[in-house]
Scaffold this motif. Structure first.
Motif, PDB file in Angstrom:
ATOM      1  N   GLU A   2       0.848  -1.186   0.000  1.00 28.82           N
ATOM      2  CA  GLU A   2       0.000   0.000   0.000  1.00 28.82           C
ATOM      3  C   GLU A   2       0.884   1.236   0.000  1.00 28.82           C
ATOM      4  OE1 GLU A   2      -3.205   0.148   2.795  1.00 28.82           O
ATOM      5  OE2 GLU A   2      -3.311  -2.033   2.870  1.00 28.82           O
ATOM      6  N   ARG A   3       0.450   2.251  -0.734  1.00 30.73           N
ATOM      7  CA  ARG A   3       1.223   3.487  -0.804  1.00 30.73           C
ATOM      8  C   ARG A   3       0.295   4.683  -0.720  1.00 30.73           C
ATOM      9  NH1 ARG A   3       6.483   2.280  -3.098  1.00 30.73           N
ATOM     10  NH2 ARG A   3       6.420   0.167  -3.843  1.00 30.73           N
ATOM     11  N   ASP A   4       0.842   5.766  -0.213  1.00 29.45           N
ATOM     12  CA  ASP A   4       0.150   7.054  -0.176  1.00 29.45           C
ATOM     13  C   ASP A   4      -1.150   7.026   0.622  1.00 29.45           C
ATOM     14  OD1 ASP A   4       2.191   8.126  -1.799  1.00 29.45           O
ATOM     15  OD2 ASP A   4       1.169   7.367  -3.586  1.00 29.45           O
ATOM     16  N   GLY A   5      -1.230   6.147   1.580  1.00 31.72           N
ATOM     17  CA  GLY A   5      -2.401   6.089   2.446  1.00 31.72           C
ATOM     18  C   GLY A   5      -2.216   6.981   3.656  1.00 31.72           C
ATOM     19  N   PRO A   6      -3.180   6.958   4.542  1.00 34.89           N
ATOM     20  CA  PRO A   6      -3.070   7.770   5.755  1.00 34.89           C
ATOM     21  C   PRO A   6      -1.991   7.208   6.685  1.00 34.89           C
ATOM     22  CG  PRO A   6      -4.986   6.341   5.868  1.00 34.89           C
ATOM     23  CD  PRO A   6      -4.417   6.198   4.493  1.00 34.89           C
ATOM     24  N   ALA A  40       4.717   5.344   9.070  1.00 35.35           N
ATOM     25  CA  ALA A  40       5.014   4.881   7.711  1.00 35.35           C
ATOM     26  C   ALA A  40       4.404   3.518   7.409  1.00 35.35           C
ATOM     27  CB  ALA A  40       6.520   4.830   7.502  1.00 35.35           C
TER      28      ALA A  40
END
Length: 75
Positions: A2-6, A40
């Motif tokens: 997963e990327r660019d999530g909260p 992160a």
């Protein structure tokens, strides 16, 4: 991945997935689980005696109380 999530934060309630990681995975190898809620990503570490997680007679299995640690990080 997963990327660019909260940012990751520790949940207020314990769900089934956390129970599986903390209790069942640790119990399966008589080890310890540590969960770290880093902004992160979630990191979980399973620490157990090598003899509990390797095949008898394998090159990794020393046949004594050596410990290995497997760290799973997602970010």
């Amino acid at each position: 991945i997963e990327r660019d999530g909260p940012p990751v934060t520790e949940p207020a309630a314990t769900g089934f997935g956390r129970t599986v990681i903390e209790r069942m995975a640790a119990h399966a190898v008589d080890g310890d689980v540590t969960l770290t809620y880093d902004p992160a990503g979630l990191r979980w570490t399973l620490t157990a005696k090598a003899a509990k997680v390797t095949n008898p007679g394998s090159a990794i299995n020393p046949g004594h109380d050596s410990k290995i640690s497997r760290d799973s990080s997602h970010g």
